[in-house]
Motif scaffolding. Structure first.
Motif: not given
Ligand SMILES: [Zn+2]
Ligand SMILES: [Zn+2]
Length: 332
Positions: A219-245
């Protein structure tokens, strides 16, 4: 005289933070002009995160980007890939050969193994999914042609499985592995907790751009939503992404991704309610735009993932096609 009037994309390197360099590498894809690989200082060399795509001239772009920040491929002590897509893994074999380094990547990379080791079979499987989803013959041909080049120097197995608990050591501190499937089943983010830095790959980008691999997980869409929750819990301050600034308002990017997925899920649910149609027929209703050979793969995969999510959560039902006809969808 060479023509200098047309701007050509070339590899560029720039320092993002002390000990972190962004390597901006050109891509041949419409609407996605470049991707980022990241170099992070580690002892007498660097840890490289992602690779850029393999195509004619791509190694030169990587060399050029590194040279602009006084680095070399040969100084790579470890290569880490956020996920097994061509723009993040395509030059892995090249870098490993030149630097003599290991590759670490998540073990759920069957989607890449299939595409890179038997492209014909992988294409046939994609075409079968397209046919089953109701894609008519004409776009089907264009779809096949569009997917033929896979952008990978050679398929290489990772030396180590990049799973939670594995640590990546750099001069900026230790990075933890966070599993973030959805965009690809092999997707991970790397998080540096003291500095709250997130290497997000394609899980979070500066602009919201959803893509899910269909057919390699439940269930890729469901997995993606769960991944967003997992990353949200980290409290990241700066994101170095795979594309763009890079971007610092990580929470608002998480919120925007979540809203768009929920919005599109709601639209797909609405489309199948009181109707019976193929995934292909549902696509224009979801995006409000016509399907073209360049967007068909992207949008169809995404729509199939929404239908699948609605199916596993009991909100849509799949009706198998009879006599080799396409499968259709309706409300549960
Ligand atoms: Zn990707
Ligand atoms: Zn990408």
């Amino acid at each position: 005289m060479p023509d200098h009037t047309r701007k050509r994309e070339v590899g560029r390197g720039e320092r993002t933070l002390p000990g972190v360099w962004r390597l901006r590498l050109p891509l041949p894809w419409p609407g996605v002009p470049h991707c980022n690989a990241w170099a992070i200082a580690a002892g007498d060399g660097i840890v490289m995160v992602d690779t850029g795509m393999h195509e004619p001239g791509s190694e030169g772009h990587l060399d050029r980007a590194l040279a602009q920040v006084n680095l070399k491929v040969e100084t790579t002590r470890l290569l880490v890939c956020t996920h097994a897509h061509a723009d993040h893994y395509g030059q892995a074999e090249t870098i490993m050969n030149r630097a003599g380094c290991e590759l670490w990547m998540h073990p759920h990379h069957d989607h890449m193994r299939a595409a890179a080791t038997d492209p014909e079979a992988a294409l046939m499987q994609r075409l079968e999914i397209a046919r089953q989803s109701g894609v008519p013959e004409v776009p089907l041909h264009a779809y096949g042609a569009a997917r033929r080049a896979h952008g990978v120097a050679a398929y290489v197995e990772p030396d180590r499985a990049l799973v939670p608990g594995v640590q990546v050591h750099t001069d900026l501190g230790t990075w933890e592995v966070v599993e973030t499937p959805g965009h690809a089943p092999s997707h991970v983010c790397l998080f540096q907790p003291e500095r709250r830095l997130l290497l997000s790959g394609d899980h979070l980008l500066g602009r919201v751009s959803l893509y899910f691999d269909y057919g390699w997980s439940q269930d890729p869409a469901g997995e993606f939503l769960a991944s967003l929750d997992r990353v949200e819990a980290l409290g990241a301050r700066l994101c170095l992404a795979g594309h763009g600034r890079t971007f610092s308002d990580v929470q608002s990017h998480i919120d925007a991704n979540r809203s768009l997925v929920r919005e599109r899920l709601a639209r797909v649910e609405e489309v199948v309610a009181g109707d019976t149609l193929t995934a292909f027929d549902a696509v224009p209703h979801v995006y409000g735009d016509a399907v073209t050979p360049t967007n068909v793969n992207w949008w169809l995969s995404e729509t199939l993932c929404y239908l699948r999510h609605l199916e596993v959560t009991g909100r849509a039902a799949r009706i198998p096609g009879d006599d080799g006809g396409p499968e259709r969808w309706t409300s549960a």
